[in-house]
Design a protein around this motif. Sequence first.
Motif, short mmCIF file in Angstrom:
data_model
loop_
_atom_site.label_atom_id
_atom_site.label_comp_id
_atom_site.label_asym_id
_atom_site.label_seq_id
_atom_site.Cartn_x
_atom_site.Cartn_y
_atom_site.Cartn_z
N GLY A 60 0.80 -1.22 0.00
CA GLY A 60 0.00 0.00 0.00
C GLY A 60 0.83 1.28 0.00
N PHE A 61 2.07 1.16 -0.43
CA PHE A 61 2.89 2.36 -0.48
C PHE A 61 2.89 2.89 -1.91
CE2 PHE A 61 5.00 2.86 3.56
CZ PHE A 61 4.88 1.62 4.17
N SER A 62 2.83 4.21 -2.02
CA SER A 62 2.96 4.78 -3.37
C SER A 62 4.43 5.09 -3.60
CB SER A 62 2.12 6.05 -3.48
OG SER A 62 2.60 7.03 -2.57
N PHE A 63 4.85 4.83 -4.79
CA PHE A 63 6.26 5.07 -5.07
C PHE A 63 6.43 5.74 -6.43
CE2 PHE A 63 6.97 1.85 -8.31
CZ PHE A 63 5.92 0.97 -8.11
N GLN A 64 7.61 6.28 -6.57
CA GLN A 64 7.95 6.98 -7.82
C GLN A 64 9.39 6.61 -8.16
OE1 GLN A 64 7.65 11.20 -7.26
NE2 GLN A 64 8.65 11.67 -9.18
N VAL A 65 9.61 6.27 -9.41
CA VAL A 65 10.98 5.93 -9.81
C VAL A 65 11.70 7.23 -10.15
CG1 VAL A 65 12.38 4.73 -11.52
CG2 VAL A 65 10.26 3.68 -10.73
N LEU A 66 12.82 7.45 -9.51
CA LEU A 66 13.58 8.68 -9.73
C LEU A 66 14.42 8.57 -11.01
CD1 LEU A 66 14.71 9.30 -6.04
CD2 LEU A 66 12.93 10.50 -7.31
N PRO A 67 14.81 9.71 -11.57
CA PRO A 67 15.62 9.64 -12.80
C PRO A 67 16.91 8.88 -12.56
CG PRO A 67 14.88 11.88 -12.42
CD PRO A 67 14.49 11.09 -11.22
N ALA A 68 17.31 8.17 -13.60
CA ALA A 68 18.52 7.34 -13.50
C ALA A 68 19.74 8.22 -13.26
CB ALA A 68 18.70 6.55 -14.79
N ARG A 69 20.67 7.67 -12.49
CA ARG A 69 21.94 8.37 -12.28
C ARG A 69 23.06 7.34 -12.28
NH1 ARG A 69 23.15 7.90 -6.64
NH2 ARG A 69 21.37 6.99 -5.55
N GLY A 70 24.24 7.84 -12.35
CA GLY A 70 25.41 6.97 -12.26
C GLY A 70 25.49 6.04 -13.47
N LEU A 71 25.84 4.80 -13.20
CA LEU A 71 26.06 3.82 -14.26
C LEU A 71 24.78 3.54 -15.03
CD1 LEU A 71 28.12 1.93 -15.54
CD2 LEU A 71 27.53 0.20 -13.85
N LEU A 72 23.65 3.47 -14.33
CA LEU A 72 22.38 3.20 -15.00
C LEU A 72 22.04 4.31 -15.99
CD1 LEU A 72 19.85 1.47 -15.28
CD2 LEU A 72 18.80 2.81 -13.46
N LYS A 73 22.36 5.53 -15.61
CA LYS A 73 22.06 6.67 -16.49
C LYS A 73 22.86 6.53 -17.79
CE LYS A 73 22.06 11.70 -16.59
NZ LYS A 73 22.43 12.90 -15.87
N ARG A 74 24.08 6.09 -17.63
CA ARG A 74 24.92 5.94 -18.83
C ARG A 74 24.39 4.80 -19.70
NH1 ARG A 74 29.19 7.66 -15.45
NH2 ARG A 74 29.81 5.59 -14.80
N VAL A 75 23.93 3.71 -19.04
CA VAL A 75 23.41 2.58 -19.81
C VAL A 75 22.13 2.99 -20.55
CG1 VAL A 75 22.37 0.29 -19.61
CG2 VAL A 75 24.43 0.84 -18.32
N VAL A 76 21.23 3.70 -19.84
CA VAL A 76 19.97 4.13 -20.46
C VAL A 76 20.26 5.09 -21.61
CG1 VAL A 76 17.90 5.51 -20.07
CG2 VAL A 76 18.57 3.77 -18.42
N SER A 77 21.18 5.99 -21.38
CA SER A 77 21.53 6.95 -22.42
C SER A 77 22.09 6.23 -23.64
CB SER A 77 22.56 7.93 -21.85
OG SER A 77 23.02 8.78 -22.85
N PHE A 78 22.89 5.18 -23.36
CA PHE A 78 23.45 4.42 -24.47
C PHE A 78 22.34 3.75 -25.27
CE2 PHE A 78 26.36 2.05 -26.94
CZ PHE A 78 25.85 0.78 -27.07
N HIS A 79 21.38 3.15 -24.58
CA HIS A 79 20.30 2.46 -25.28
C HIS A 79 19.48 3.42 -26.14
CE1 HIS A 79 20.38 -1.73 -24.09
NE2 HIS A 79 20.79 -1.36 -22.92
N ARG A 80 19.31 4.62 -25.66
CA ARG A 80 18.51 5.58 -26.44
C ARG A 80 19.31 6.09 -27.63
NH1 ARG A 80 16.22 8.83 -21.31
NH2 ARG A 80 14.62 7.35 -20.74
N ASN A 81 20.58 6.25 -27.47
CA ASN A 81 21.41 6.86 -28.52
C ASN A 81 22.34 5.85 -29.16
OD1 ASN A 81 20.52 9.65 -28.09
ND2 ASN A 81 21.53 9.40 -26.12
N ARG A 82 21.99 4.59 -29.09
CA ARG A 82 22.96 3.60 -29.55
C ARG A 82 23.25 3.73 -31.04
NH1 ARG A 82 18.54 0.65 -27.90
NH2 ARG A 82 17.37 -0.41 -29.52
N PHE A 83 22.26 4.19 -31.79
CA PHE A 83 22.50 4.36 -33.23
C PHE A 83 23.59 5.41 -33.46
CE2 PHE A 83 21.79 4.24 -37.63
CZ PHE A 83 21.75 5.54 -38.11
N LEU A 84 23.43 6.54 -32.76
CA LEU A 84 24.43 7.61 -32.91
C LEU A 84 25.80 7.15 -32.42
CD1 LEU A 84 22.52 10.78 -31.71
CD2 LEU A 84 23.49 10.38 -33.97
#
Lengths: 383, 81
Positions: A60-84
Amino acid sequence: MKRLLKDYQVSGSGVERLLNVLEKEGFHLQDIARKKKQRLDFSAPLDQSARLEESLKSMGFSFQVLPARGLLKRVVSFHRNRFLIVISGLLLMAALCSLRFIWKINITGAGSYLGEVNGYLRECGIAPFVYKGSLDLQKLCEDLLYRLPRVAWVRAEIRGVELEIRITQGVPQPAVISDTDAGNVTAALDGVVQSILVFRGTAMVKPGDTVKQGQVLIAGKENREAGKEALVQAGGKVYARTWRSADAFVSAERLRESATGRESETSRLVTPWGTVVSQPSPDYLTYDQEIRRIYIGEAWVPLWLEKVKYKEIALEKIPEDIEATKAEAGALAMRKLLSLCGKNDEIIDKWLNFCMIEGDTIQATATAELMTEIGVYTPQISN
Amino acid sequence: MLLNDCAAWMPSIGKLRVVISENKQLLVEEHRGILEYADQRLVLGLEKGRLVISGQNIEIGEYTDRDIVVLGKIRSMEFME
């Protein structure tokens, strides 16, 4: 190895109970911070996130996923821009690979041999975009030296992506001057012989004779006993009166600039490689210009704004004093004449002549009569 | 409140204070957040270093941004750089 973490912000009451339950369920929580009474921020491993979110919902807890940081941020950024990223990587690899090839061939000092050098390079397959590793520079130099007989030196080296071939042509050996063969003393200048002193050889002129440049003054031969003639190296001093002159040109007018009062200003955008955009300049015949440059920043290349102020000027010819101009031209001509005279030359007389030539210009001619030695030894050349 | 129940015979001066009652209750004042909480191990951040608390049935009793009460059978408490 670092684990990828996902950041959560959880709201609800009883955060301590939540933490205890999550810990008992085997979640590896990190960086737990209590922001407010009912708000908690923490990080959990990415591979536990799905199960964690289900647990939070079930409790019964409400939660929110915070923006990625650190290594995960770099991985997510890579997945979005992998073509470039992939394209950039391929371009970088292509650039690095292309550095292994020759892009340009530069040949210097070949002179008339340039065609032969180019022909040789074509035969060997050496052309732009040849692979650097396939080049044998020593063999190239040896072959060119063998093929080009009058070449003294060949050097080939690779500088960056450029093949530089430097050729130095040989200087022909000068003719050997024998110091035992006969020679004459000839006149270096035109003149009138004043005195002649013979050390060796036979005098061919006498004082008072007018001689021309190159004329034999003392011949390299002597009469010996019994009518025999011997060849010798002629020697002696021959003094003659000669003349030298020098000219100087000085204008009898000077230009005076005066501002007409008309001015205008234009602007232009410039980079280190040229002007990008420019307003047209005014149609003044003659003008002064002041340029003020303002640095406005960079858009891949540095940009400057240049403000050019044009001030129209009128040119007027003002006549100079003739006598002063003549004096200036005369002095200039005399200076030139004296620089032509040698330190052993004796100046007998010197004078100036003036005339006015086209365009109101004064021509001054300084002439000097000199007593100078004109004899010069001319050997017989032997091959 | 558990926090008030704990012994407070030393006045708080803004520095880290750890009060342990038998081995079942631990009060830590002036911590810098929970760095890790898993596998019966609680790592608290301090002003200088970390405090690692491990034991059996470790639970968080109360938790504020400044103080924390840890309950359970506390086996060890280690200060680390």
